[in-house]
Design a protein around this motif. Structure first.
Motif, PDB file in Angstrom:
ATOM      1  N   UNK A 127       0.818  -1.205   0.000  1.00  0.00           N
ATOM      2  CA  UNK A 127       0.000   0.000   0.000  1.00  0.00           C
ATOM      3  C   UNK A 127       0.856   1.261   0.000  1.00  0.00           C
ATOM      4  N   UNK A 128       1.869   1.303   0.861  1.00  0.00           N
ATOM      5  CA  UNK A 128       2.656   2.523   1.051  1.00  0.00           C
ATOM      6  C   UNK A 128       4.142   2.218   0.891  1.00  0.00           C
ATOM      7  N   UNK A 129       4.721   2.747  -0.181  1.00  0.00           N
ATOM      8  CA  UNK A 129       6.142   2.552  -0.447  1.00  0.00           C
ATOM      9  C   UNK A 129       6.961   3.788  -0.072  1.00  0.00           C
ATOM     10  N   UNK A 159      -1.101   5.548  -6.093  1.00  0.00           N
ATOM     11  CA  UNK A 159      -2.331   5.836  -6.835  1.00  0.00           C
ATOM     12  C   UNK A 159      -3.247   4.628  -6.962  1.00  0.00           C
ATOM     13  N   UNK A 160      -2.734   3.450  -6.621  1.00  0.00           N
ATOM     14  CA  UNK A 160      -3.499   2.211  -6.791  1.00  0.00           C
ATOM     15  C   UNK A 160      -4.393   1.908  -5.597  1.00  0.00           C
ATOM     16  N   UNK A 161      -4.371   2.741  -4.561  1.00  0.00           N
ATOM     17  CA  UNK A 161      -5.083   2.421  -3.315  1.00  0.00           C
ATOM     18  C   UNK A 161      -6.434   3.132  -3.274  1.00  0.00           C
ATOM     19  N   UNK A 162      -7.549   2.382  -3.336  1.00  0.00           N
ATOM     20  CA  UNK A 162      -8.880   2.999  -3.264  1.00  0.00           C
ATOM     21  C   UNK A 162      -9.090   3.734  -1.946  1.00  0.00           C
ATOM     22  N   UNK A 163      -9.968   4.734  -1.973  1.00  0.00           N
ATOM     23  CA  UNK A 163     -10.207   5.566  -0.796  1.00  0.00           C
ATOM     24  C   UNK A 163     -10.728   4.745   0.383  1.00  0.00           C
ATOM     25  N   UNK A 164     -11.579   3.742   0.108  1.00  0.00           N
ATOM     26  CA  UNK A 164     -12.126   2.958   1.213  1.00  0.00           C
ATOM     27  C   UNK A 164     -11.032   2.116   1.883  1.00  0.00           C
ATOM     28  N   UNK A 198      -6.204   8.739  -5.702  1.00  0.00           N
ATOM     29  CA  UNK A 198      -6.577   7.422  -6.225  1.00  0.00           C
ATOM     30  C   UNK A 198      -6.869   7.481  -7.721  1.00  0.00           C
ATOM     31  N   UNK A 199      -6.309   6.512  -8.451  1.00  0.00           N
ATOM     32  CA  UNK A 199      -6.554   6.373  -9.885  1.00  0.00           C
ATOM     33  C   UNK A 199      -7.183   5.005 -10.117  1.00  0.00           C
ATOM     34  N   UNK A 200      -8.491   4.953 -10.354  1.00  0.00           N
ATOM     35  CA  UNK A 200      -9.177   3.652 -10.510  1.00  0.00           C
ATOM     36  C   UNK A 200      -8.581   2.775 -11.595  1.00  0.00           C
ATOM     37  N   UNK A 201      -8.056   3.390 -12.662  1.00  0.00           N
ATOM     38  CA  UNK A 201      -7.494   2.594 -13.754  1.00  0.00           C
ATOM     39  C   UNK A 201      -6.277   1.797 -13.290  1.00  0.00           C
ATOM     40  N   UNK A 202      -5.476   2.389 -12.418  1.00  0.00           N
ATOM     41  CA  UNK A 202      -4.292   1.691 -11.908  1.00  0.00           C
ATOM     42  C   UNK A 202      -4.713   0.518 -11.026  1.00  0.00           C
ATOM     43  N   UNK A 223      -5.242  -5.222  -9.000  1.00  0.00           N
ATOM     44  CA  UNK A 223      -5.934  -5.298  -7.710  1.00  0.00           C
ATOM     45  C   UNK A 223      -5.307  -6.300  -6.748  1.00  0.00           C
ATOM     46  N   UNK A 224      -4.558  -7.273  -7.300  1.00  0.00           N
ATOM     47  CA  UNK A 224      -3.989  -8.335  -6.467  1.00  0.00           C
ATOM     48  C   UNK A 224      -3.006  -7.795  -5.420  1.00  0.00           C
ATOM     49  N   UNK A 225      -2.397  -6.640  -5.690  1.00  0.00           N
ATOM     50  CA  UNK A 225      -1.402  -6.095  -4.767  1.00  0.00           C
ATOM     51  C   UNK A 225      -1.954  -5.904  -3.359  1.00  0.00           C
TER      52      UNK A 225
END
Length: 410
Positions: free
Chosen positions: A231-233, A274-279, A310-314, A319-321
């Protein structure tokens, strides 16, 4: 005869020139990109080993570009040229547990009763590493803990993409739990563990076993500098250690892209978050907060960097990450509280250091008994340098001593 001599001489010169060019490139690349602090265990030796890794990866890339061989195959071949000998106090046998290759190590000395078992999952980003490469590591754990050790040769990516790796390890572990007594092992005294992605896999397997009432409960798990979240790098350890061999911060995404067979252009978006959804930011934020990391681990420099928008496309592309079968730090409390006693090993000069610290706090908050060993001079990958003659690192031996002592005294 003279013609053969000339051919061999010419070939030798070509090989020598190629080696010189590769070495020159490795030295330049190392000094221009790597940061090796003086406080790290044997910094000069690490630099030399890093040269070897750069040469190996560069040769692989050259051969891949020429269409002769894929880079990953070259790296595996060169790594497996080193074949540690079996310790004379142990016997070993190569088997298959429900189709998964394993090597079973058993102490030769007689035992008064059933021994403990240890199921070991090797590191290597899910693409490299092997049973043979990790024989010296397994030797020491099995010998010093007087345990029967099962080293799992799970199938590697990219030929076998995620989730093959953890599923293979799960299959082998279940088989061993069901048949432990056939190998002289008490089924109630089985430990699982591994280093790097092997530690990640061990925790995934442990979480997937907590609801299996048909199987004996695991006695413990051992997580050696495991990556446990994607999630956080920009946590302190990722900032401080992002350019320290043998694992750079940017390399994480490059390896992950091959592990999952994903688009490499996503790297910068993933590193920024950018791959992390707000929820998910809301749900996991309390577990991922830098406030959970003791202040002493921020003294080498840290600037809090919020996740990018957040970028939904990323997220949709990868999503597996953030699934628990990769980011195992995000397991539900109801699962985490059922995990077995845990040994966490962290290294000061490792990007994954803070993953270990955050997971340690999660376990403790959920009432799980935790032992922790922090290698003050350690770096990622040091475990494989536990028995390499003049290139042996004392920190690697120290880590394995702590692992064996933990298992022996459960």
């Amino acid at each position: 005869m003279e013609l053969l001599y000339a051919i061999f001489l010419g070939a030798g010169r070509v090989i020598a020139l190629a080696f010189f060019l590769l070495l020159s490139w490795a030295i330049y690349n190392d000094f221009s990109k790597a940061n090796i602090p003086s406080g790290l265990d044997h910094p000069l030796k690490l630099r030399v080993i890093h040269w070897g890794f750069i040469m190996m990866f560069t040769l692989g890339k050259i051969l891949e570009v020429l269409g002769l061989c894929r880079q990953v195959i070259v790296i595996r071949f060169l790594l497996d040229l080193r074949r540690p000998a079996l310790d004379p106090s142990l016997s070993s046998k190569d088997l298959h547990f429900d189709g998964v290759p394993v090597r079973v190590y058993q102490p030769k000395a007689p035992s008064a009763g059933l021994r403990r078992g240890f199921v070991f999952f090797h590191g290597g980003a899910g693409m490299f590493g092997s049973i043979s490469l990790y024989q010296d590591v397994c030797n020491k754990i099995a010998k010093d803990s007087d345990s029967v050790l099962v080293s799992v040769g799970y199938h590697l990516a990219p030929e076998h993409p995620y989730p093959t790796q953890w599923e293979d390890c799960f299959t082998a572990t279940v088989y061993f739990l069901q048949h432990a007594e056939l190998y002289g092992v008490d089924p109630s005294q089985i430990v699982i563990g591994g280093d790097s992605i092997g530690g990640n896999i061990a925790n995934i397997v442990a979480q997937n076993l907590v609801e299996r009432s048909d199987l004996p409960k695991l006695r413990a798990q051992v997580l050696i500098y495991a990556g446990l979240q994607a999630m956080d790098f920009n946590l302190p350890s990722y900032q401080q250690n992002g350019q320290i061999p043998l694992l750079f911060r940017e390399s994480l995404i490059e390896y992950g892209q091959q592990y999952y067979v994903k688009d490499p252009s996503l790297k910068n978006d993933i590193l920024k978050g950018s791959h992390v959804p707000d929820e998910m930011r809301l749900k996991y934020g309390r577990w991922m907060s830098p406030d959970n990391i003791p202040e002493k681990f921020k003294r080498r420099g840290y600037e809090q960097v919020p996740l990018a928008p957040y970028n939904p496309d990323v997220y949709k592309q990868w999503p597996e990450l953030l699934e628990v079968t990769f980011s195992s730090l995000f397991g539900e409390d109801s699962v985490i509280k059922q995990l077995p006693e845990t040994l966490i090993v962290s290294c000061e000069y490792d990007v994954f250091r803070d993953d270990s610290l955050l997971f340690k706090k999660r376990l403790e908050e959920n009432g799980v008994k935790v032992s922790w060993f922090h290698a003050e001079k350690g770096f990622h990958g040091v475990l494989n340098l536990c028995d390499c003659s003049i290139m042996t690192f004392p920190t690697a031996v120290e880590i394995l001593d702590n692992v064996a002592n933990f298992v022996k005294h459960l």
